[in-house]
Motif scaffolding. Structure first.
Motif, PDB file in Angstrom:
ATOM      1  N   ILE A   1      66.690 102.296  32.158  1.00 41.55           N
ATOM      2  CA  ILE A   1      65.969 103.168  33.083  1.00 41.55           C
ATOM      3  C   ILE A   1      64.688 103.608  32.385  1.00 41.55           C
ATOM      4  O   ILE A   1      64.722 104.101  31.252  1.00 41.55           O
ATOM      5  CB  ILE A   1      66.805 104.404  33.468  1.00 41.55           C
ATOM      6  CG1 ILE A   1      67.940 104.011  34.428  1.00 41.55           C
ATOM      7  CG2 ILE A   1      65.922 105.469  34.126  1.00 41.55           C
ATOM      8  CD1 ILE A   1      68.884 105.160  34.780  1.00 41.55           C
TER       9      ILE A   1
ATOM     10  N   CYS B   1      54.517 104.476  39.199  1.00 41.10           N
ATOM     11  CA  CYS B   1      55.551 103.517  39.564  1.00 41.10           C
ATOM     12  C   CYS B   1      54.924 102.175  39.967  1.00 41.10           C
ATOM     13  O   CYS B   1      55.344 101.109  39.485  1.00 41.10           O
ATOM     14  CB  CYS B   1      56.393 104.082  40.708  1.00 41.10           C
ATOM     15  SG  CYS B   1      57.886 103.149  41.053  1.00 41.10           S
TER      16      CYS B   1
ATOM     17  N   ALA C   1      71.541 105.210  40.559  1.00 44.26           N
ATOM     18  CA  ALA C   1      71.000 104.097  39.769  1.00 44.26           C
ATOM     19  C   ALA C   1      72.099 103.164  39.271  1.00 44.26           C
ATOM     20  O   ALA C   1      71.894 101.947  39.168  1.00 44.26           O
ATOM     21  CB  ALA C   1      70.201 104.647  38.590  1.00 44.26           C
TER      22      ALA C   1
ATOM     23  N   PRO D   1      71.300  98.714  36.101  1.00 45.19           N
ATOM     24  CA  PRO D   1      70.185  98.396  35.210  1.00 45.19           C
ATOM     25  C   PRO D   1      70.629  98.428  33.749  1.00 45.19           C
ATOM     26  O   PRO D   1      71.558  99.152  33.367  1.00 45.19           O
ATOM     27  CB  PRO D   1      69.194  99.532  35.495  1.00 45.19           C
ATOM     28  CG  PRO D   1      70.076 100.699  35.845  1.00 45.19           C
ATOM     29  CD  PRO D   1      71.260 100.120  36.585  1.00 45.19           C
TER      30      PRO D   1
ATOM     31  N   ARG E   1      67.836  93.849  33.789  1.00 50.13           N
ATOM     32  CA  ARG E   1      67.185  94.632  34.844  1.00 50.13           C
ATOM     33  C   ARG E   1      66.584  95.917  34.287  1.00 50.13           C
ATOM     34  O   ARG E   1      67.231  96.671  33.547  1.00 50.13           O
ATOM     35  CB  ARG E   1      68.189  94.965  35.950  1.00 50.13           C
ATOM     36  CG  ARG E   1      67.619  95.826  37.080  1.00 50.13           C
ATOM     37  CD  ARG E   1      68.573  95.887  38.241  1.00 50.13           C
ATOM     38  NE  ARG E   1      68.733  94.555  38.819  1.00 50.13           N
ATOM     39  CZ  ARG E   1      69.727  94.227  39.655  1.00 50.13           C
ATOM     40  NH1 ARG E   1      70.641  95.115  39.990  1.00 50.13           N
ATOM     41  NH2 ARG E   1      69.807  92.999  40.142  1.00 50.13           N
TER      42      ARG E   1
ATOM     43  N   LEU F   1      64.941  99.452  35.651  1.00 49.27           N
ATOM     44  CA  LEU F   1      64.827 100.315  36.832  1.00 49.27           C
ATOM     45  C   LEU F   1      63.836 101.427  36.529  1.00 49.27           C
ATOM     46  O   LEU F   1      64.047 102.240  35.620  1.00 49.27           O
ATOM     47  CB  LEU F   1      66.188 100.911  37.198  1.00 49.27           C
ATOM     48  CG  LEU F   1      66.207 101.812  38.441  1.00 49.27           C
ATOM     49  CD1 LEU F   1      65.879 101.007  39.704  1.00 49.27           C
ATOM     50  CD2 LEU F   1      67.559 102.516  38.589  1.00 49.27           C
TER      51      LEU F   1
ATOM     52  N   ARG G   1      62.956  96.817  39.280  1.00 51.45           N
ATOM     53  CA  ARG G   1      63.104  97.533  40.542  1.00 51.45           C
ATOM     54  C   ARG G   1      62.695  98.988  40.341  1.00 51.45           C
ATOM     55  O   ARG G   1      62.461  99.428  39.215  1.00 51.45           O
ATOM     56  CB  ARG G   1      64.549  97.439  41.047  1.00 51.45           C
ATOM     57  CG  ARG G   1      65.059  96.003  41.203  1.00 51.45           C
ATOM     58  CD  ARG G   1      66.373  95.949  41.921  1.00 51.45           C
ATOM     59  NE  ARG G   1      66.922  94.590  41.920  1.00 51.45           N
ATOM     60  CZ  ARG G   1      67.998  94.226  42.602  1.00 51.45           C
ATOM     61  NH1 ARG G   1      68.662  95.133  43.340  1.00 51.45           N
ATOM     62  NH2 ARG G   1      68.438  92.981  42.549  1.00 51.45           N
ATOM     63  N   TYR G   2      62.644  99.725  41.430  1.00 55.21           N
ATOM     64  CA  TYR G   2      62.303 101.145  41.296  1.00 55.21           C
ATOM     65  C   TYR G   2      63.195 101.993  42.187  1.00 55.21           C
ATOM     66  O   TYR G   2      63.775 101.518  43.166  1.00 55.21           O
ATOM     67  CB  TYR G   2      60.831 101.396  41.618  1.00 55.21           C
ATOM     68  CG  TYR G   2      60.468 101.372  43.086  1.00 55.21           C
ATOM     69  CD1 TYR G   2      60.523 102.529  43.855  1.00 55.21           C
ATOM     70  CD2 TYR G   2      60.054 100.192  43.701  1.00 55.21           C
ATOM     71  CE1 TYR G   2      60.180 102.511  45.204  1.00 55.21           C
ATOM     72  CE2 TYR G   2      59.719 100.152  45.039  1.00 55.21           C
ATOM     73  CZ  TYR G   2      59.777 101.322  45.787  1.00 55.21           C
ATOM     74  OH  TYR G   2      59.455 101.307  47.115  1.00 55.21           O
ATOM     75  N   LEU G   3      63.283 103.245  41.803  1.00 57.31           N
ATOM     76  CA  LEU G   3      64.034 104.234  42.554  1.00 57.31           C
ATOM     77  C   LEU G   3      63.245 105.530  42.476  1.00 57.31           C
ATOM     78  O   LEU G   3      62.819 105.932  41.394  1.00 57.31           O
ATOM     79  CB  LEU G   3      65.428 104.420  41.930  1.00 57.31           C
ATOM     80  CG  LEU G   3      66.429 105.339  42.624  1.00 57.31           C
ATOM     81  CD1 LEU G   3      66.796 104.805  44.003  1.00 57.31           C
ATOM     82  CD2 LEU G   3      67.693 105.473  41.760  1.00 57.31           C
TER      83      LEU G   3
ATOM     84  N   LEU H   1      72.850  99.961  40.943  1.00 60.44           N
ATOM     85  CA  LEU H   1      71.923  98.840  40.739  1.00 60.44           C
ATOM     86  C   LEU H   1      72.145  98.157  39.393  1.00 60.44           C
ATOM     87  O   LEU H   1      71.503  97.146  39.105  1.00 60.44           O
ATOM     88  CB  LEU H   1      70.476  99.334  40.850  1.00 60.44           C
ATOM     89  CG  LEU H   1      70.064  99.888  42.223  1.00 60.44           C
ATOM     90  CD1 LEU H   1      68.684 100.532  42.146  1.00 60.44           C
ATOM     91  CD2 LEU H   1      70.085  98.784  43.262  1.00 60.44           C
TER      92      LEU H   1
ATOM     93  N   VAL I   1      62.231 104.834  37.467  1.00 59.62           N
ATOM     94  CA  VAL I   1      62.540 106.035  38.255  1.00 59.62           C
ATOM     95  C   VAL I   1      61.285 106.898  38.306  1.00 59.62           C
ATOM     96  O   VAL I   1      60.811 107.385  37.275  1.00 59.62           O
ATOM     97  CB  VAL I   1      63.722 106.821  37.665  1.00 59.62           C
ATOM     98  CG1 VAL I   1      63.938 108.120  38.441  1.00 59.62           C
ATOM     99  CG2 VAL I   1      64.989 105.968  37.703  1.00 59.62           C
TER     100      VAL I   1
END
Length: 585
Positions: free
Chosen positions: A132, A87, A124, A129, A72, A74, A103-105, A127, A76
Motif C-alpha cells: 500500500i 493519485c 484494501a 496488494p 500488486r 495499491l 490500482r488505487y483506492l 484487493l 491509497v
C-alpha cells in the motif's frame, strides 16, 4: 468588513535583479524579498535534488522490489485535489515505468473519514496488494498501518501533513515535515512529495538497468501539470522550489502538453489553457475537482485526470462541473445560515469570540471547509465549521489567519483537555478534527481560550498589503500582461495588489452578484470588476480601491481590467493609506 491598506516597505531596490527587468517588477519582487535574478530562474535544473528528500531512496528501493516481483501496488489517496492529482500522477508514472499491477483506492469521506484507517485497510485486503502506497495522507494513520502490517501488507507513506506525537510503523515514510528531516522545502504539497518519490524511483530503476528499448524511461516532466494543480489547489506556500514546479506545469498546460482531464476542466471553468495562470488552477480547476470529494466520490476526479482522450475527459469534467454547481448552492444556503448565526451572536454578546466555532446538524460535511474559509474572510478570525458525521460525532474543518498555527492550536487544546478531541490533523492555516457532538460547547470555549492566548485585537484587524499605486501610463495591457506572466503567484508569494482612489463613472450588477464598474483614473477610463459586491450608493462618486491589474478577454479581444479586492465608498473625500509599516504578505 472595513480593512486597512498598508503599503509594503521597500527600503532599497536590490542590485542583484536583472537590469532589463521592468521597474514595476523590480518593485514587486523586492517587496517579496527576491534579491537576485537567480531566484527567478524556474528551470527544472533549479529543483532541489530528490536524493535530498529523506526516505525517497528507501521508497524507490521498496517500489522497485515490488515491481520486479510483478506484485500488486495499491495507491491509497485522499479526497481533495492534492490527493487526486497525487493519485493520478503515481498511477501514470508507475505504469509508464513498467509496473505490472497498479490500482488505487480513495476513501469516501462520508463512510471512512480521512487517511489510511483500519476500515480502508479491510477494504484494501480484498484487493490483495503486496504494497500500500499512501499519497497526501498516512502520517497520522497509526492504527491503519498497524492493521495493514498485521495483514501482511507492506506500507509506504508519502505525505506532507504535520505528524503527531507517534509515527506509524510503516516500512518507509517520506514526508518533508517529519522529525529530523533536513529537506530544505517544507512546503511541498502531497503531489510534490509523490513527484519526488517518482523521480527517485526512476533514478533507482535506471541504475539497475531496468529500462530497455522495449521499456523506455519515461519523461516524468510530462505530468508536471498535475503537480502544479495539486500544489496550487492545496494552497501551500509557493517557495522557490514550489514555484519551479508550478511554473513548469503551467508552461506545459499553455503548450497543450497537459493531460486531457486538465484541458477539459479548464474548458468547463471557461478558462483558456493557452494563457493559463496559477489562479486558473486555484479558482477554476481545483474547485471542480474538489467537488467530487465533497459531494460524491473522488474516484470521478481521479478518472478524469487519468483519461487519455478528450471525449471521455470532457464527459467527466461536465459531471464534475455539475457537482460544483450543486456544491455552490449547498454552500450558499449554509453560508446564509452561518451569517444569521453570526448576527445573533453579535446581538447577544456584542462581540464575536476570537476563535469562532459554528455547528448546524443539517450542514453538509463535504462543504464545511469552504464555509469556514468564507466566514473567516468575512470576520477575519480563526473559524471552525462543524457538521454531523457518524452517530454522536461531529467533524470540523478549521481555517486560520496569519498569526495562528491552527494545527498547533488544536494540539494545545488536546493537551489541556485530553478527552475533548477524538482526532485531528492539518497544517498551519487549515486543519480537520472530530469531536463527540455533546462536547461541542466545551470545545468551542476551549478553542476560543487557546486562540485568545495568541491573537489580540490588532491581529483581528484585517490588513491588505499593497504594492503602492500605479501611474496612468501603467494602466495598460502591456503592464497587465507583464504582471500576469511574472508569477506564478500564490500563497506566500502573493499576486501584486495596488491601491488608489477613483471616480466611479458607471456601475451595474452582472452575473449572480458581481459589480461591473467604469472608473476614471486621471484622464483615462478603466474597466473594473468586483466579485460578490453590492452596488455603491448612487450619491457616492469616489471610492478607495485595492485591486489587481488583470488581462480581460472578451470576444477574442484583450484589454486591461482592475480586479477589485476591496472597495470603500468615499462620500466625504479620501483617506490616507499607511505607508512603509510592513513588508509582510
Amino acid at each position: 468588513m472595513s480593512r486597512r491598506i498598508i503599503r509594503r516597505n521597500i527600503a532599497a531596490l536590490p542590485d542583484g535583479l536583472p537590469d532589463d527587468l521592468p521597474a514595476i517588477l523590480r518593485r514587486v519582487y523586492s517587496a517579496r524579498a527576491v534579491a537576485s535574478g537567480a531566484e527567478l530562474d524556474y528551470s527544472l535544473e533549479r529543483l532541489i535534488p530528490p536524493q535530498r528528500l529523506g526516505g525517497a531512496g528507501a521508497a524507490a528501493a521498496l517500489l522497485a522490489q515490488v515491481m520486479a516481483a510483478r506484485q500488486r501496488i495499491l495507491v491509497v489517496g485522499d479526497f481533495d485535489a492534492d490527493g487526486a492529482t497525487s493519485c493520478a500522477l503515481v498511477l501514470r508514472a508507475l505504469r509508464a515505468m513498467g509496473a505490472a499491477d497498479v490500482r488505487y483506492l480513495v476513501p469516501n469521506r462520508f463512510e471512512y473519514g480521512y487517511g489510511l484507517t483500519p476500515e480502508i485497510v479491510a477494504d484494501a485486503c480484498r484487493l490483495q496488494p503486496a504494497l500500500i502506497m499512501t499519497v497526501d495522507n498516512g502520517i497520522s494513520s497509526v492504527a491503519g498501518v498497524a492493521a495493514a502490517r498485521q495483514a501482511g501488507i507492506r506500507v509506504l507513506i508519502t505525505d506532507h501533513h504535520l505528524p503527531g506525537a507517534d509515527l506509524p510503523a510503516a516500512d518507509v515514510i517520506v514526508n518533508p515535515n517529519q522529525p529530523g528531516e533536513a529537506f530544505p522545502s517544507k512546503a511541498l504539497a502531497g503531489v510534490g512529495v509523490a513527484f519526488y518519490v517518482m523521480l527517485a524511483l526512476r533514478a533507482h530503476l535506471r541504475e539497475r538497468g531496468w529500462f530497455t528499448p522495449q521499456r523506455p524511461q519515461p519523461n516524468l516532466a510530462q505530468w508536471l501539470d498535475l503537480v502544479a494543480l495539486g500544489t496550487v489547489a492545496d494552497v501551500v506556500p509557493l517557495d522557490r522550489n514550489n514555484r519551479v514546479l508550478v511554473q513548469q506545469g503551467l508552461a506545459r498546460i499553455r503548450a497543450g502538453l497537459c493531460v486531457p482531464g486538465m484541458r477539459a476542466l479548464l474548458e468547463a471553468g471557461g478558462r483558456n489553457s493557452a494563457r493559463a495562470v496559477a489562479a486558473d488552477l486555484g479558482f477554476a480547476v481545483g474547485p471542480r475537482l474538489n467537488a467530487a470529494g465533497r459531494l460524491d466520490d473522488m474516484s470521478l476526479g481521479i478518472e478524469c485526470l487519468l483519461a487519455d482522450d478528450m471525449p471521455r475527459a470532457r464527459e467527466m469534467a461536465a459531471r464534475l462541473d455539475a457537482l460544483n454547481c450543486d456544491r455552490k448552492e449547498i454552500e450558499s444556503d449554509m453560508q446564509a445560515q452561518a451569517l444569521a448565526a453570526l448576527a445573533d451572536l453579535e446581538l447577544r454578546d456584542r462581540q464575536l469570540p476570537t476563535g469562532l466555532c459554528l455547528f448546524d446538524p443539517d450542514w453538509h460535511q463535504g462543504v464545511i471547509g469552504i464555509l469556514a474559509a468564507r466566514i473567516k474572510e468575512r470576520v477575519h478570525r480563526p473559524v471552525i465549521a462543524f457538521a454531523r458525521s457518524a452517530a454522536g460525532e461531529i467533524k470540523g474543518s478549521a481555517r486560520s489567519i496569519p498569526g495562528l498555527h491552527i494545527r498547533d492550536a488544536l494540539d494545545a487544546v488536546a493537551a489541556r483537555h485530553p478527552a475533548l478531541i477524538r482526532r485531528f490533523g492539518g497544517h498551519a492555516m487549515a486543519a480537520g478534527l472530530t469531536l463527540a457532538e455533546r462536547d461541542f460547547t466545551a470545545f468551542a470555549a476551549a478553542f476560543d481560550a487557546e486562540v485568545s492566548r495568541h491573537l489580540g485585537a490588532d491581529d483581528l484587524d484585517c490588513v491588505l498589503y499593497s504594492d503602492g499605486t500605479l501611474t496612468e501610463e501603467e494602466f495598460s495591457l502591456t503592464t497587465a500582461q507583464t504582471l500576469r506572466d511574472a508569477g506564478p503567484w500564490g500563497q506566500g508569494f502573493p499576486e501584486p495588489l495596488f491601491d488608489g482612489e477613483f471616480t466611479i463613472l458607471e456601475q451595474r450588477v452582472v452575473g449572480e452578484r458581481h459589480l461591473k464598474l467604469v472608473l476614471r483614473a486621471g484622464a483615462g477610463r478603466l474597466e473594473a470588476i468586483a466579485f460578490n459586491t453590492d452596488p455603491v450608493p448612487a450619491s457616492c462618486r469616489q471610492a478607495r480601491l485595492a485591486y489587481r491589474l488583470d488581462v480581460n478577454e472578451f470576444r477574442g479581444r484583450l484589454g486591461p481590467q482592475l480586479r477589485v479586492e476591496y472597495l470603500e465608498p468615499l462620500p466625504g473625500g479620501g483617506r490616507e493609506v499607511l505607508s512603509g509599516v510592513s513588508s509582510r504578505a
